[in-house]
Scaffold this active site. Structure first.
Site, PDB file in Angstrom:
ATOM      1  N   GLY A  21      10.227 -33.372 -16.117  1.00 43.43           N
ATOM      2  CA  GLY A  21      11.352 -32.473 -15.909  1.00 43.43           C
ATOM      3  C   GLY A  21      11.608 -31.645 -17.147  1.00 43.43           C
ATOM      4  O   GLY A  21      10.979 -31.839 -18.191  1.00 43.43           O
ATOM      5  N   TYR A  54      26.310 -31.453 -23.167  1.00 44.49           N
ATOM      6  CA  TYR A  54      25.459 -30.360 -23.650  1.00 44.49           C
ATOM      7  C   TYR A  54      26.181 -29.017 -23.572  1.00 44.49           C
ATOM      8  O   TYR A  54      25.715 -28.023 -24.148  1.00 44.49           O
ATOM      9  CB  TYR A  54      24.158 -30.285 -22.847  1.00 44.49           C
ATOM     10  CG  TYR A  54      23.304 -31.529 -22.892  1.00 44.49           C
ATOM     11  CD1 TYR A  54      23.512 -32.532 -23.833  1.00 44.49           C
ATOM     12  CD2 TYR A  54      22.269 -31.703 -21.968  1.00 44.49           C
ATOM     13  CE1 TYR A  54      22.725 -33.667 -23.851  1.00 44.49           C
ATOM     14  CE2 TYR A  54      21.475 -32.838 -21.991  1.00 44.49           C
ATOM     15  CZ  TYR A  54      21.709 -33.820 -22.923  1.00 44.49           C
ATOM     16  OH  TYR A  54      20.922 -34.951 -22.938  1.00 44.49           O
TER      17      TYR A  54
END
Length: 311
Positions: A21, A54
């Protein structure tokens, strides 16, 4: 989600996670992560790894909306992972922050939701609307009296509510997992930890295999803090297969049954990183890479607290 060929089956025997990913940690410039997501999906990736902390999931959501609007890739084709931050472990906050992540992404469900770290902080906002922790006079996060059990029970409810398909953990050691497995009604599908040739985690991998937990490797290249890409053993194996050192590392992980989520914002590198499905490493190659282990960590909690979780 449709089942692409290069996946690992999760322990519910229903869902599958793509072997590789795109990591989305720490995009330095506005638009950088969104552009990376679009490049990745158009290049064959079907797994995007994110997290509330994030601070870029709105940007990722805009990128996903653009890609879906083009019609070739649908929501059910994508495996999206997000994570619950340490200051959101209270039972009253778990669903709230999962729903905030879904709102930011513009999605109706997550494929996988992880407890980001096995540690809980008090939230800086009494109403719990932020990911920021309450800090003491030294600037350190204030620990919360919240057990993993309390948080996990709320994670399990997210599956019941249909907000997430699977749940798991991140940065859990064997002791954390042993405790979790004593009360979990839904076993963790994934444990996401740092894994690379200098930190191969054989004992943790053995334990997770025994209990049906798939490992995901973050920082598979050591965050650029070590000399993996210039290691002579890895370079010789890469030359033999006409691949990059990064390709060899990602293949080594996948052949061990470990998912990998390399991060890059460079379009050419994103595409190159995915180029691991047309070769195999020999047993000799695998043994040589395994021999490089030195238990070197490049990611510790030191960047957000002074608690030595890995000591």
């Amino acid at each position: 989600m449709s089942q692409p060929q290069n996946t690992f089956k999760l322990n519910d025997d229903i869902h599958h996670i793509p072997m590789i990913g795109l990591g989305t940690y720490n995009g330095a410039k506005v638009g950088e992560v969104g552009d990376a997501v679009k490049v990745a999906l158009k290049s064959g990736y079907r797994h995007i790894d994110g997290a509330a902390i994030y601070m870029n999931e709105k940007e990722i959501g805009h990128a996903l909306k653009e890609v879906f609007a083009e019609g070739e890739i649908k929501r059910e084709d994508i495996f999206y992972v997000s994570k619950l931050w340490n200051s959101c472990h209270h039972a009253s906050l778990v669903r709230k922050h999962c729903e905030k992540t879904l709102e930011d992404l513009g999605l109706e469900y997550l494929d996988l939701y992880l407890i980001h770290w096995p540690i809980a902080f008090e939230n800086a906002d009494p109403s719990g609307t932020t990911t920021q922790p309450l800090r003491d006079s030294d600037g350190e996060p204030v620990l919360a009296a919240v057990s993993i059990r309390e948080t996990w029970q709320e994670m399990e409810k997210l599956v019941e509510y249909g907000l997430v398909k699977s749940i798991g953990v991140s940065n859990f050691n064997v002791q954390n997992l042993v405790d979790l497995l004593t009360y979990a009604k839904i076993k963790p599908a994934i444990n996401q930890v740092e894994v690379h040739p200098y930190l191969s985690q054989p004992n943790l991998k053995y334990f997770c295999d025994r209990y049906g937990i798939v490992l995901t490797a973050y920082s598979p290249l050591g965050q650029g803090k070590c000399d993996l890409l210039s290691n002579e053993t890895l370079k010789s194996i890469a030359d033999k297969h006409n691949k990059t050192v990064a390709n060899v590392i990602f293949k080594w992980l996948n052949q061990r049954g470990i998912v990998t989520i390399p991060k890059s914002s460079n379009p050419a590198r994103i595409i190159e990183n995915f180029n691991i499905f047309d070769f195999q490493l020999s047993n000799e190659d695998m043994d040589k890479i395994n021999s490089l282990n030195s238990n070197l960590r490049t990611c510790t909690p030191a960047n957000f607290c002074k608690i030595p979780l890995f000591d």
